[in-house]
Motif scaffolding. Structure first.
Motif, PDB file in Angstrom:
ATOM      1  N   LEU A   1      -4.565   7.104   7.116  1.00 29.92           N
ATOM      2  CA  LEU A   1      -3.489   6.811   6.169  1.00 29.92           C
ATOM      3  C   LEU A   1      -4.010   6.862   4.734  1.00 29.92           C
ATOM      4  N   VAL A   2      -5.130   6.160   4.499  1.00 29.42           N
ATOM      5  CA  VAL A   2      -5.672   6.110   3.131  1.00 29.42           C
ATOM      6  C   VAL A   2      -6.050   7.513   2.653  1.00 29.42           C
TER       7      VAL A   2
ATOM      8  N   THR B   1       7.864  10.877  -4.022  1.00 29.13           N
ATOM      9  CA  THR B   1       6.421  11.032  -4.237  1.00 29.13           C
ATOM     10  C   THR B   1       6.049  12.428  -4.706  1.00 29.13           C
TER      11      THR B   1
ATOM     12  N   VAL C   1      -5.397   2.611  -5.214  1.00 26.43           N
ATOM     13  CA  VAL C   1      -3.975   2.780  -5.492  1.00 26.43           C
ATOM     14  C   VAL C   1      -3.413   1.574  -6.243  1.00 26.43           C
TER      15      VAL C   1
ATOM     16  N   ILE D   1      -2.977   9.445   1.841  1.00 28.07           N
ATOM     17  CA  ILE D   1      -2.384   9.042   0.559  1.00 28.07           C
ATOM     18  C   ILE D   1      -3.101   9.739  -0.586  1.00 28.07           C
ATOM     19  N   TYR D   2      -4.442   9.793  -0.521  1.00 22.59           N
ATOM     20  CA  TYR D   2      -5.202  10.492  -1.561  1.00 22.59           C
ATOM     21  C   TYR D   2      -4.803  11.955  -1.645  1.00 22.59           C
TER      22      TYR D   2
ATOM     23  N   LEU E   1      -8.697   0.263  -2.778  1.00 23.44           N
ATOM     24  CA  LEU E   1      -8.354   1.528  -2.128  1.00 23.44           C
ATOM     25  C   LEU E   1      -8.033   2.620  -3.148  1.00 23.44           C
TER      26      LEU E   1
ATOM     27  N   TYR F   1       2.603   7.958  10.346  1.00 24.08           N
ATOM     28  CA  TYR F   1       1.911   6.671  10.419  1.00 24.08           C
ATOM     29  C   TYR F   1       2.925   5.543  10.296  1.00 24.08           C
TER      30      TYR F   1
ATOM     31  N   LEU G   1       0.836  -1.211   0.000  1.00 25.82           N
ATOM     32  CA  LEU G   1       0.000   0.000   0.000  1.00 25.82           C
ATOM     33  C   LEU G   1       0.863   1.250   0.000  1.00 25.82           C
TER      34      LEU G   1
ATOM     35  N   ILE H   1       1.622  10.543   6.445  1.00 22.82           N
ATOM     36  CA  ILE H   1       2.054   9.210   6.007  1.00 22.82           C
ATOM     37  C   ILE H   1       3.340   8.817   6.740  1.00 22.82           C
TER      38      ILE H   1
ATOM     39  N   SER I   1       1.441   4.095  -2.896  1.00 19.20           N
ATOM     40  CA  SER I   1       1.157   5.510  -2.670  1.00 19.20           C
ATOM     41  C   SER I   1       2.299   6.364  -3.205  1.00 19.20           C
ATOM     42  N   ALA I   2       3.509   5.780  -3.232  1.00 17.99           N
ATOM     43  CA  ALA I   2       4.635   6.526  -3.790  1.00 17.99           C
ATOM     44  C   ALA I   2       4.673   6.394  -5.311  1.00 17.99           C
ATOM     45  N   PHE I   3       4.293   5.224  -5.835  1.00 23.97           N
ATOM     46  CA  PHE I   3       4.399   4.970  -7.275  1.00 23.97           C
ATOM     47  C   PHE I   3       3.270   5.603  -8.088  1.00 23.97           C
TER      48      PHE I   3
END
Lengths: 301, 321
Positions: free
Chosen positions: B277-278, B30, A243, B281-282, A241, B292, A152, B289, A156-158
């Protein structure tokens, strides 16, 4: 290896005469698992011939056909066995096409993990030393974190994409192979046949490939089988999710996500059937995996 | 033992350091967080200034050093979205996650132990075979999908339980908890059941395997020969010894539950750290992040350390070196 054996009977015949095949034909769960997997593979390969509609060809979609329930419910038609989604897409067709992506990701990520993990395990076990310490330390650290979480965070990084999902899955999947192969390699290394090969002056890479590798492969078969199922589940979670795979290449997990948005309006079939399919195929894989583990792991016999 | 503790402690620090490097490297890839900070119509000058304030104009090594020293001083940065310390955000949401994780764990244990003992004691019975097949189904289904099915049946159709959210909470020791009121508890049930299924299935299989192993031992035969009641043999002699190896999977179990809580919390709109967290990320909320990950890494490392120590204490055959 068959080339090493002159006048060997065909591989199939040798397999059918083996103890494994004998027990396989007598295990109801192994047969059930194999049938499920076989059915799934047929469905995936024959995909376009099984569905009247290509769910990703916009010209074939009709918004007037949206939200049709499965055929056995009131308002359902035989044209759409499992109903249609928000855009008039046939749920069954979506599942057939989505299964292709799910299975492809599961298989490809498993092959990648096995290749990288087994190589690292062979090298670590055979040469030992600092390289071994580094590889195994990384494996230890990684194993103390759940795979889903690592995947996960990587995603989120990719960002989304089938290739990125593959990288994330291989990043979490190689560890089990590395550990198993390293352990087996350490054991085989001290055996006489390896010593003999060494004395006869065979270079290291040939000893590894020709002598050690064939003898450490068996436990990998079990891990690889079960891992395909695990990967299908992880991929589904990631896609759910948002991702995982992109919206243009929806896997079964993404289909569930699409259906989740309309679940509260009572449109259950859009998300329930893709989930049932994941469950069925992973169940089949696990049935076969359990059987193989009992057969191939002499420790449990 | 003392030497072992020191050694394990140094290992813990080492692992956390590695995690900090990995987290930093990953976050550097990122994308640029500057654009999260500045208004859309910012001038180049303002963007430059924001980059300077964030320290992004420095080399990666300098940035990592700042990151590490900040971590060590307990400064985990501020959320880009909430504009408050990221650690505080995590701590506020932690009780909600712990609540469903612990309830799920208790449910899994309460159901898995008797079923596992039964399946291990009578492996040939039809009931045991059904249980094994059932547990395989439990392992094979996507947990988040099960949560959706439960929502559809129990919340949408039967309207027995609420479909999402946390409901009323009461404050105890500074933590907001739901299970103290009936209405709050009703909100807890579906998420906890969803979360527990996978763990339950795995636990049952482990307990069954351990029971089958233990029941083969001589002391079990002896207890039976002496005429001890079946229930007594199974639970006192059998289960007690079968449970010891279970301690080693506790860390893994907790890890899995916390990982899968991200999915469960997303489905049930449960305001825990997984959903945070989710959401982060969005939104590209990098500091949250990072916290966490560091927090969860810390938690896992500490739990694994405690598990190892407990195991060494309980089973004297384990040599600690």
């Amino acid at each position: 290896m068959a080339t090493n054996m002159p006048a060997a009977p065909s591989a199939l015949r040798r397999f059918m005469a083996s103890e494994l095949a004998h027990n396989w034909l007598r295990s109801a769960s192994a047969i059930a698992g194999s049938i499920i997997i076989l059915g799934f593979v047929v469905m995936v390969t024959a995909g376009p011939y099984l569905t009247a509609q290509n769910p990703y060809d916009v010209r074939q979609l009709d918004i007037m056909e949206a939200f049709k329930p499965p055929m056995w419910l009131e308002g359902g038609t035989g044209q759409y066995i499992l109903g249609t989604d928000q855009q008039g897409r046939d749920v069954w067709a979506s599942i057939v096409y989505g299964s292709r992506i799910s299975l492809f990701i599961g298989l490809a990520a498993m092959l990648g993990s096995a290749l990288i993990g087994a190589t690292l395990g062979l090298v670590a076990g055979f040469y030992g030393g600092r390289l071994d310490t580094v590889i195994m330390r990384i494996a230890d650290i990684q194993l103390s974190f759940p795979s889903v979480l690592i995947a996960l965070v990587l995603m989120s990084a990719f960002g989304t994409g089938v290739d990125k999902v593959l990288i994330a899955l291989v990043s979490v999947g190689w560890v089990v192979y590395a550990r198993t192969v390293r352990g087996a390699t350490l054991r085989e290394k001290s055996r006489e046949y390896v010593q003999a090969a060494r004395v006869s002056g065979l270079p290291n890479h040939k000893i590894i490939l020709k002598h050690v590798l064939p003898n450490v492969l068996t436990p990998l078969i079990v891990i690889a089988t079960i891992q395909v199922g695990t990967f299908i589940l992880i991929e589904a979670s990631l896609s759910f999710l948002g991702v995982g795979v992109p919206i243009t290449q929806p896997s079964l997990g993404l289909l569930i996500k699409n259906g989740f948005d309309v679940l509260f309006s009572g449109l259950w079939w859009i998300s329930v059937f893709p989930g049932l399919f994941i469950m069925l195929v992973v169940f089949g894989i696990n049935l076969l995996g359990d059987f193989l583990r009992d057969e191939l792991n002499p420790r449990l016999k | 033992m003392f030497g072992y503790l020191i050694k394990r402690f140094i290992q813990m620090i080492f692992v956390l350091w590695i995690v900090s490097v990995l987290v930093f490297v990953m976050m550097s890839f990122t994308g640029d967080p500057t654009y999260m900070m500045v208004p859309l119509d910012a001038t180049d000058e303002q963007i430059e200034q924001a980059r300077r304030i964030l320290g992004l104009d420095q080399s990666h090594l300098v940035q990592y050093w700042r990151f590490l020293t900040n971590l060590l001083q307990g400064d985990f940065g501020r959320s880009f979205v909430f504009r408050q310390p990221a650690l505080q955000l995590i701590m506020e949401r932690l009780p909600a996650t712990l609540e469903i994780v612990f309830l799920a764990m208790i449910m899994a244990l309460v159901v898995a132990i008797p079923l596992g003992v039964y399946a291990g004691a009578y492996p040939q019975r039809a009931g045991s075979r059904a249980l094994m097949a059932g547990s395989l189904v439990g392992i094979s289904l996507p947990g988040f999908w099960l949560g959706m099915v439960l929502i559809f049946i129990f919340a949408v159709k039967l309207q027995m339980f609420p479909s999402s959210g946390r409901g009323p909470t009461e404050v105890i020791w500074g933590m907001r908890l739901s299970f103290l009121s009936w209405e709050g508890f009703r909100h807890l049930i579906l998420p906890a059941v969803t979360l527990s299924i996978g763990t339950l299935a795995i636990l049952m299989r482990i307990i069954r395997a351990e029971m089958m192993e233990v029941l083969r031992q001589d002391y079990i035969k002896f207890a039976r020969a002496k005429g001890a009641a079946n229930r007594f043999v199974l639970f006192k002699h059998g289960l007690k010894n079968a449970l010891i190896p279970l301690i080693t999977v506790f860390g893994l179990m907790l890890g899995d539950l916390i990982a899968f809580a991200t999915l469960t919390e997303t489905i049930f709109a449960w305001p825990g750290i997984g959903k945070l967290l989710v959401d982060s990320i969005y939104r590209g909320d990098r500091p949250v992040i990072v916290v966490y990950l560091m927090f969860v890494a810390f938690l896992f490392v500490v739990v694994n350390f405690l598990v190892d120590v407990a195991y060494a204490l309980i089973d004297p055959r384990i040599k600690v070196t």
